[in-house]
Design a protein around this motif. Sequence first.
Motif, PDB file in Angstrom:
ATOM      1  N   LEU A  77       0.842  -1.194   0.000  1.00 14.67           N
ATOM      2  CA  LEU A  77       0.000   0.000   0.000  1.00 14.67           C
ATOM      3  C   LEU A  77       0.879   1.247   0.000  1.00 14.67           C
ATOM      4  N   THR A  78       0.733   2.057  -1.027  1.00 18.22           N
ATOM      5  CA  THR A  78       1.553   3.274  -1.143  1.00 18.22           C
ATOM      6  C   THR A  78       0.818   4.520  -0.676  1.00 18.22           C
ATOM      7  N   VAL A  79      -0.485   4.418  -0.469  1.00 17.31           N
ATOM      8  CA  VAL A  79      -1.272   5.562  -0.016  1.00 17.31           C
ATOM      9  C   VAL A  79      -0.903   5.885   1.431  1.00 17.31           C
ATOM     10  N   ALA A  96      -5.956   5.597   4.714  1.00 15.06           N
ATOM     11  CA  ALA A  96      -5.287   4.872   3.629  1.00 15.06           C
ATOM     12  C   ALA A  96      -5.896   3.501   3.413  1.00 15.06           C
ATOM     13  N   ARG A 111      -8.785   7.590   1.060  1.00 11.68           N
ATOM     14  CA  ARG A 111      -8.169   8.364  -0.003  1.00 11.68           C
ATOM     15  C   ARG A 111      -8.242   7.576  -1.308  1.00 11.68           C
ATOM     16  N   GLY A 139      -7.391   5.277  -4.141  1.00  9.65           N
ATOM     17  CA  GLY A 139      -6.401   4.210  -4.111  1.00  9.65           C
ATOM     18  C   GLY A 139      -6.316   3.506  -2.777  1.00  9.65           C
ATOM     19  N   GLY A 140      -7.101   3.975  -1.788  1.00  6.55           N
ATOM     20  CA  GLY A 140      -7.123   3.325  -0.487  1.00  6.55           C
ATOM     21  C   GLY A 140      -7.674   1.911  -0.590  1.00  6.55           C
ATOM     22  N   ARG A 141      -7.314   1.084   0.355  1.00  7.35           N
ATOM     23  CA  ARG A 141      -7.619  -0.347   0.262  1.00  7.35           C
ATOM     24  C   ARG A 141      -8.561  -0.795   1.370  1.00  7.35           C
ATOM     25  N   GLU A 161     -10.185  -1.789  -3.808  1.00  5.33           N
ATOM     26  CA  GLU A 161      -9.520  -0.498  -3.823  1.00  5.33           C
ATOM     27  C   GLU A 161     -10.513   0.584  -4.204  1.00  5.33           C
ATOM     28  N   HIS A 187     -10.544   5.826  -8.385  1.00  3.20           N
ATOM     29  CA  HIS A 187     -10.242   7.247  -8.567  1.00  3.20           C
ATOM     30  C   HIS A 187     -11.399   7.899  -9.319  1.00  3.20           C
TER      31      HIS A 187
END
Length: 242
Positions: free
Chosen positions: A35-37, A100, A129, A131-133, A238, A241
Amino acid sequence: MSFFGELYLRSTLPFLSEETTAKEVAYLARSFQDLTVPGPVVDLGCGHGRHASRLNTAGPLAGRIIGLELDALSLAERLPGFPAVRADLRSLPFGTGSLAGAYAWYSTLFVFSDEEHVELLREVARSLRPGGRLVLHTVPYERLASQPEASFSTYLPDGSLLEEESRFDAARSRDQGSRRLTLPDGRVLSGQYAIRYYPLADLIQLLEFTGFSIRWVHGGLEGEQPSAASTDLIVGAELRHG
């Protein structure tokens, strides 16, 4: 009395072994490791925090976990190592786009009406956000449908007597049951529950309708594909967007 309170806590804890918890925590850690968020990840319905306490202490989610639980006793007896808030799943106390990720274990999100499930997932989507998972754990519909009636009676390690009966209504996709716990001091805790188990296609449709895209579907903690023999159904989604 409320089913998801002292009754649930006292009657469920004896069945949550160290081995089971360790495997579930390892699965969740893998689920969020890429997870990059930025931002916190919430444990929706954290209970006494057997997942949250470990995930917040070590691994890819260390320092990022927030627990959310409505039951005051579970929060009072929660394990150390993570912050938590008392709130209703249907009205999350998080700002828009502030999280996130989120996860929920043991069909935690699906104990309300179908309409409330839509609003609940929209609340999760609002709080995430882009892209959040979201990771959801439940039991396959087919497993309940193949064994629609269940009952048992057993003594717990502390001497309490646990009795339960349930029946799965396949047409309504709801498992309805009653549980009674007689404590060693003679006090009796009892309550009823109704849990919605969505067929996989319906669950995917529900998630997509509320703003999510499906990333994976697993039939167990090792990431295996769902099958008629699966005891788990775990969906990773996910937030889309836009």
